[in-house]
Structures are given as C-alpha cells and as structure tokens.
Design a protein around this motif. Structure first.
Motif, PDB file in Angstrom:
ATOM      1  N   VAL A   1      -2.406   8.266   5.431  1.00  0.00           N
ATOM      2  CA  VAL A   1      -1.907   7.488   4.303  1.00  0.00           C
ATOM      3  C   VAL A   1      -0.627   6.780   4.710  1.00  0.00           C
ATOM      4  CG1 VAL A   1      -1.094   7.590   1.930  1.00  0.00           C
ATOM      5  CG2 VAL A   1      -2.903   9.144   2.689  1.00  0.00           C
TER       6      VAL A   1
ATOM      7  N   PHE B   1      -1.364   4.930  -1.982  1.00  0.00           N
ATOM      8  CA  PHE B   1      -0.031   4.432  -1.636  1.00  0.00           C
ATOM      9  C   PHE B   1       0.193   3.100  -2.346  1.00  0.00           C
ATOM     10  CE2 PHE B   1      -2.581   1.893   1.126  1.00  0.00           C
ATOM     11  CZ  PHE B   1      -1.832   0.790   1.497  1.00  0.00           C
TER      12      PHE B   1
ATOM     13  N   LEU C   1       4.026  10.402  -8.165  1.00  0.00           N
ATOM     14  CA  LEU C   1       4.657   9.784  -7.004  1.00  0.00           C
ATOM     15  C   LEU C   1       5.957   9.082  -7.387  1.00  0.00           C
ATOM     16  CD1 LEU C   1       4.359   8.873  -3.961  1.00  0.00           C
ATOM     17  CD2 LEU C   1       3.175   6.863  -4.835  1.00  0.00           C
TER      18      LEU C   1
ATOM     19  N   TRP D   1      -1.147  -0.645  -6.649  1.00  0.00           N
ATOM     20  CA  TRP D   1      -1.498   0.750  -6.389  1.00  0.00           C
ATOM     21  C   TRP D   1      -2.857   0.816  -5.712  1.00  0.00           C
ATOM     22  CZ3 TRP D   1      -0.398   5.479  -5.420  1.00  0.00           C
ATOM     23  CH2 TRP D   1      -1.222   6.543  -5.749  1.00  0.00           C
TER      24      TRP D   1
ATOM     25  N   GLU E   1       3.006   5.245   4.608  1.00  0.00           N
ATOM     26  CA  GLU E   1       4.176   5.643   3.837  1.00  0.00           C
ATOM     27  C   GLU E   1       4.603   4.494   2.927  1.00  0.00           C
ATOM     28  OE1 GLU E   1       7.396   7.205   6.033  1.00  0.00           O
ATOM     29  OE2 GLU E   1       6.210   8.718   7.077  1.00  0.00           O
ATOM     30  N   THR E   2       4.992   4.841   1.708  1.00  0.00           N
ATOM     31  CA  THR E   2       5.429   3.846   0.740  1.00  0.00           C
ATOM     32  C   THR E   2       6.942   3.792   0.715  1.00  0.00           C
ATOM     33  OG1 THR E   2       3.475   4.153  -0.672  1.00  0.00           O
ATOM     34  CG2 THR E   2       5.432   3.175  -1.685  1.00  0.00           C
TER      35      THR E   2
END
Length: 290
Positions: free
Chosen positions: A27, A46, A137, A40, A29-30
C-alpha cells in the motif's frame, strides 16, 4: 554435486518470483501534506493526491446565491474548528451542486483564515462501505477534512446505506471531529421513491419501514435544494462565463445563440451554459482559461 545445487537454486529463485507475484502489492504511503485534494482509493486503501482539481470560480456559479452562502458559511465554521453539519446538496441536474462543493473548499483555503489548509477527499459511491476505514485513517491527522461523494444514491438491493448511516452519526465512536461529509444527489432521500413505497405496502407497520429508509437523509443537518433555473438566470450564467473567458461577442447575438442552444438541449442549467461556452470557444478558436 555443484550442478545439482545450481539447479536447486535456480528452481528456488523461480519459486520465490512466483510467490512474489501472488503477494498483494504494498500500500503506498499517504502524505496528507502534499496536496489539498485527494481521491480515496479503497483498494488497497490510500489517498491519491490530485494536483489539478477540476473546478470553477465560485463567482461563476449563478442562480444559487442562497444555498451558496449557506454552504460557504457551514464550511468556514468547520474549517475554523466550530460546530458544523453534514450537507446534502440535492435537486435539479447540472445546477452546480458538485461545482459548488469544490468551489467552497477553494474559497475557504484562499481566504487564509485557517491555520492549516482544509482538505477535500472524494470518495466514490461504490466505496461508501469503506467509509469507516477512511475515517479511522483521518481521525488522528492534524487537518480538517471534507469527505465528498458526488451523485450519491442507492438502488433497491443496496444495503450499504446502513453503513453510511452508522458512519455519519449512529456508530459507537461517531464521526471524528475533524471530518465532515458532503454529498450531492438528484434524490432528496437518496433512495428510489418506489423503493420507499414498496416498503410501505409490504410492511406490518408501514410507517416504521418508511422511517428506516428516509432516516439516512436525516443524518445530514443541512439539505440544500437546487432547482431549475429561469431564462434570465441561464443567460446570467452564459454572460458570466463569456466575460470571465474574455469573449467580446455582440450581446444580442450571444443571447440568441445561447437561447437556441438551450432549446436544442431541452433544458436550462449551469451545465448547459458551460457546454454552450465550450462550443462557442471552439467556433471562435479561442482557448478557455484554466
């Protein structure tokens, strides 16, 4: 012996490569600081930054002055850390519902009144059931977020509206203080009218069945209605776009062409006015401003 070991190593490398291809991708990274707008991506989970947002200046959105002021005021209070409501923008097609959400977001950030930028996150209709994951999140982030779902509605066999109800107001944890939800829809209650009527006709207690269906829209503290525009409002939209993009057409000719365009489309709206301006710019050989 050495050849046997080499053959085994070669087969082992092939096996490792095959297993790696079966493993799910990592995944990304945001980094919420990199942009003001995101989309989204529910799978794998993410936020994808949007560097160039498709929006118009708020002054170009005509015929909805009252709801525009209400939405901007609600958004401004939320950005300042004050109490604010989830908003449902519903009604006529092409009257600027989604454009107004994006424009209000840009207006608040351009005002410079907030310590940190207000973030806008678009969540697709089909990913609504992942809303709790997204909120989890965001809740610890040092920013405030507008979660935006365009053209939100539910079909007869769709039960994901129940998870939306819980995520907005009904869950144990509730909506995070730094998150607000804005949605647009052509339906006031987000569900087909015949779906509500069918529930009424087959239920033992019809009123309870209807309450279950319409209670989703009750999670939105503000209902902002958009209605079809008049001819004068439509022409005001056309003139506003023409002036903004620097067209110097004869006013009477512009009016006649704009009305003919609306007649061929069978409707008048902000979207129809914009489509006319795009056609006009193409015929004149003039580019449109970003």
């Amino acid at each position: 012996m050495e050849k046997t070991i080499e053959a085994l190593n070669s087969k082992l490398d092939l096996l490792i490569a095959a297993v790696s291809r079966l493993a799910p991708p990592s995944v990304p990274e945001t980094d919420i600081a990199t942009a003001d707008c995101y989309v989204w991506a529910a799978d794998p989970g993410f936020l994808e930054p949007v560097q160039r947002v498709n929006r118009v200046d708020i002054d170009l959105i005509k015929g909805v002055d009252r709801v525009r002021d209400i939405l901007v005021d609600n958004t401004e209070r939320f950005a300042a850390g004050l109490p604010a409501n989830n908003v449902l923008l519903w009604g006529a097609r092409g009257m600027g519902k989604s454009s107004l959400v994006k424009a209000a977001h840009a207006t608040i950030n351009a005002s410079g009144k907030t310590a940190t930028p207000l973030k806008l996150i678009e969540i697709h209709r089909e990913d609504i059931d992942t809303l709790p994951k997204l909120m989890n999140l965001l809740k610890a982030a040092p920013y405030r977020f507008i979660l935006f779902c365009d053209d939100l509605s539910f079909d007869h066999d769709d039960t994901s509206y129940k998870s939306l109800k819980a995520a907005l107001e009904g869950g144990v944890e509730g909506r995070p203080a730094n998150v607000i939800f804005y949605a647009t829809s052509n339906r006031r209650h987000l569900l087909p009218r015949d779906m509500i009527d069918n529930e009424r006709s087959t239920a033992i207690n019809p009123s309870e069945a209807v309450e279950e269906k319409v209670s989703l829209s009750d999670r939105f503290g503000l209902w902002l209605g958009f209605h079809k525009c008049s001819q004068d409002e439509y022409l005001e939209m056309v003139n506003g776009y023409a002036s903004y993009h620097g067209f110097d057409n004869d006013p009477e000719t512009l009016r006649a062409e704009a009305l003919e365009w609306a007649t061929t489309r069978g409707s008048r709206s902000g979207r129809v006015a914009w489509q006319f301006i795009q056609d006009l710019a193409g015929r004149l050989g003039k580019p449109l401003k970003d």
